[in-house]
Design a protein around this motif. Structure first.
Motif, short mmCIF file in Angstrom:
data_model
loop_
_atom_site.label_atom_id
_atom_site.label_comp_id
_atom_site.label_asym_id
_atom_site.label_seq_id
_atom_site.Cartn_x
_atom_site.Cartn_y
_atom_site.Cartn_z
N VAL A 1 0.81 -1.22 0.00
CA VAL A 1 0.00 0.00 0.00
C VAL A 1 0.84 1.27 0.00
N THR A 2 2.14 1.15 0.29
CA THR A 2 3.00 2.33 0.22
C THR A 2 3.83 2.34 -1.06
N SER A 3 3.55 1.40 -1.97
CA SER A 3 4.23 1.38 -3.26
C SER A 3 3.46 2.24 -4.25
N ARG A 4 3.98 2.39 -5.45
CA ARG A 4 3.28 3.15 -6.48
C ARG A 4 2.25 2.28 -7.21
N GLU A 5 2.22 0.99 -6.87
CA GLU A 5 1.28 0.07 -7.53
C GLU A 5 -0.15 0.32 -7.08
N THR A 6 -0.32 0.80 -5.85
CA THR A 6 -1.65 1.02 -5.30
C THR A 6 -1.99 2.50 -5.37
N GLN A 7 -3.03 2.83 -6.11
CA GLN A 7 -3.39 4.22 -6.34
C GLN A 7 -4.13 4.82 -5.14
N PRO A 8 -3.94 6.11 -4.86
CA PRO A 8 -4.72 6.77 -3.82
C PRO A 8 -6.22 6.58 -4.07
N GLY A 9 -6.95 6.25 -3.03
CA GLY A 9 -8.39 6.03 -3.15
C GLY A 9 -8.77 4.60 -3.47
N ALA A 10 -7.80 3.75 -3.82
CA ALA A 10 -8.10 2.37 -4.21
C ALA A 10 -8.73 1.60 -3.06
N ARG A 11 -9.72 0.77 -3.38
CA ARG A 11 -10.34 -0.10 -2.38
C ARG A 11 -9.42 -1.29 -2.14
N LEU A 12 -9.27 -1.66 -0.89
CA LEU A 12 -8.39 -2.75 -0.49
C LEU A 12 -9.25 -3.91 0.00
N ASP A 13 -9.46 -4.88 -0.85
CA ASP A 13 -10.33 -6.02 -0.55
C ASP A 13 -9.52 -7.08 0.19
N PRO A 14 -9.87 -7.38 1.45
CA PRO A 14 -9.09 -8.36 2.23
C PRO A 14 -8.97 -9.72 1.55
N SER A 15 -10.02 -10.19 0.88
CA SER A 15 -9.96 -11.51 0.25
C SER A 15 -9.01 -11.52 -0.95
N VAL A 16 -9.03 -10.44 -1.71
CA VAL A 16 -8.12 -10.33 -2.86
C VAL A 16 -6.67 -10.24 -2.37
N ILE A 17 -6.45 -9.41 -1.37
CA ILE A 17 -5.10 -9.24 -0.82
C ILE A 17 -4.60 -10.55 -0.21
N ALA A 18 -5.49 -11.29 0.45
CA ALA A 18 -5.11 -12.57 1.06
C ALA A 18 -4.55 -13.52 0.00
N LYS A 19 -5.17 -13.55 -1.17
CA LYS A 19 -4.68 -14.40 -2.26
C LYS A 19 -3.31 -13.91 -2.75
N GLN A 20 -3.17 -12.59 -2.85
CA GLN A 20 -1.89 -12.02 -3.30
C GLN A 20 -0.76 -12.39 -2.34
N LEU A 21 -1.08 -12.38 -1.04
CA LEU A 21 -0.05 -12.59 -0.02
C LEU A 21 0.02 -14.04 0.46
N ASN A 22 -0.77 -14.93 -0.19
CA ASN A 22 -0.78 -16.34 0.20
C ASN A 22 -1.11 -16.49 1.68
N SER A 23 -2.22 -15.88 2.07
CA SER A 23 -2.63 -15.83 3.47
C SER A 23 -4.13 -16.04 3.56
N SER A 24 -4.60 -16.28 4.78
CA SER A 24 -6.03 -16.25 5.03
C SER A 24 -6.44 -14.79 5.25
N THR A 25 -7.74 -14.54 5.32
CA THR A 25 -8.19 -13.15 5.44
C THR A 25 -8.00 -12.58 6.84
N THR A 26 -7.97 -13.44 7.86
CA THR A 26 -7.87 -12.93 9.24
C THR A 26 -6.61 -12.10 9.47
N PRO A 27 -5.39 -12.62 9.17
CA PRO A 27 -4.21 -11.76 9.37
C PRO A 27 -4.18 -10.54 8.46
N VAL A 28 -4.82 -10.64 7.30
CA VAL A 28 -4.89 -9.49 6.40
C VAL A 28 -5.75 -8.39 7.03
N ARG A 29 -6.90 -8.78 7.58
CA ARG A 29 -7.76 -7.80 8.25
C ARG A 29 -7.06 -7.20 9.46
N GLU A 30 -6.34 -8.02 10.20
CA GLU A 30 -5.59 -7.51 11.36
C GLU A 30 -4.55 -6.49 10.90
#
Length: 201
Positions: free
Chosen positions: A18-47
């Motif tokens: 989220v501090t890279s240039r890949e994520t645009q200001p205002g972008a929605r951050l979907d925990p389930s999508v991010i969990a797949k990107q980070l090879n994680s479950s959604t719980t640690p992503v939400r935390e």
């Protein structure tokens, strides 16, 4: 798997995202999508997202969840000014050595990491425990903007080298002058830096 180190890994990877240039200001951050990107479950992503909300790197909206905050020119100028204020307060408190040269980053680091580490070294020398998390958050929130500064300024390495030399020589007054000049320059260029930020990604 040890939950502590894994959660920290997810937090660190998400913070980098989220501090890279890949994520645009205002972008929605979907925990389930991010969990797949980070090879994680959604719980640690939400935390991790909630932790980033506390650090003002991410924000929540009632109907749409987590977002990267929108950034406009006045907000960017205020954020740059806040970074300057933290450093100015820290420099006023320094009564002994400014900062050991060993704490300054080497030339192998990328520019945003180098300037963040340099500012952290200045603040650490103040021995004020509240300034460290403040400058860490300011650095994180400015990271993506700093990634594009080389497109606006052509003397970043020289600017940082001069600041590092003043720190190593314990020239507190000169460091204060250079820090103010650094931030004033970026406030004047805020509109251009913002355009670069929104065009990135």
């Amino acid at each position: 798997m040890n939950a502590g180190p894994f959660s920290e890994r997810v937090y660190g990877d998400l913070r980098d995202l989220v501090t890279s240039r890949e994520t645009q200001p205002g972008a929605r951050l979907d925990p389930s999508v991010i969990a797949k990107q980070l090879n994680s479950s959604t719980t640690p992503v939400r935390e991790a997202l909630n932790r980033l909300v506390g650090e003002r790197i991410v924000e929540t909206r009632t109907s749409t969840g987590y977002h990267l905050p929108l950034l406009d020119e006045p907000a960017l100028k205020d954020l740059i000014g806040w970074s300057n204020d933290i450093l100015s307060l820290a420099l006023r408190r320094i009564t002994s050595s400014l900062a050991p040269a060993a704490e300054l980053p080497g030339p192998s680091s990328n520019y945003p990491d180098r300037i963040a580490a340099t500012f952290a070294a200045i603040v650490k020398a103040s021995r004020h425990v509240e300034y460290m998390p403040a400058i860490s958050q300011a650095n994180a929130r400015l990271h993506a903007v700093r990634l594009g500064e080389h497109e606006t300024f052509d003397d970043l390495d020289h600017e940082l080298s001069v600041l590092g030399k003043a720190i190593r020589n314990d020239q507190v007054r000169e460091v204060r002058k250079l820090v103010q000049s650094y931030h004033r320059r970026r406030q004047k260029a805020a509109a251009e830096l913002l355009r670069r930020r929104y065009r990135a990604g």
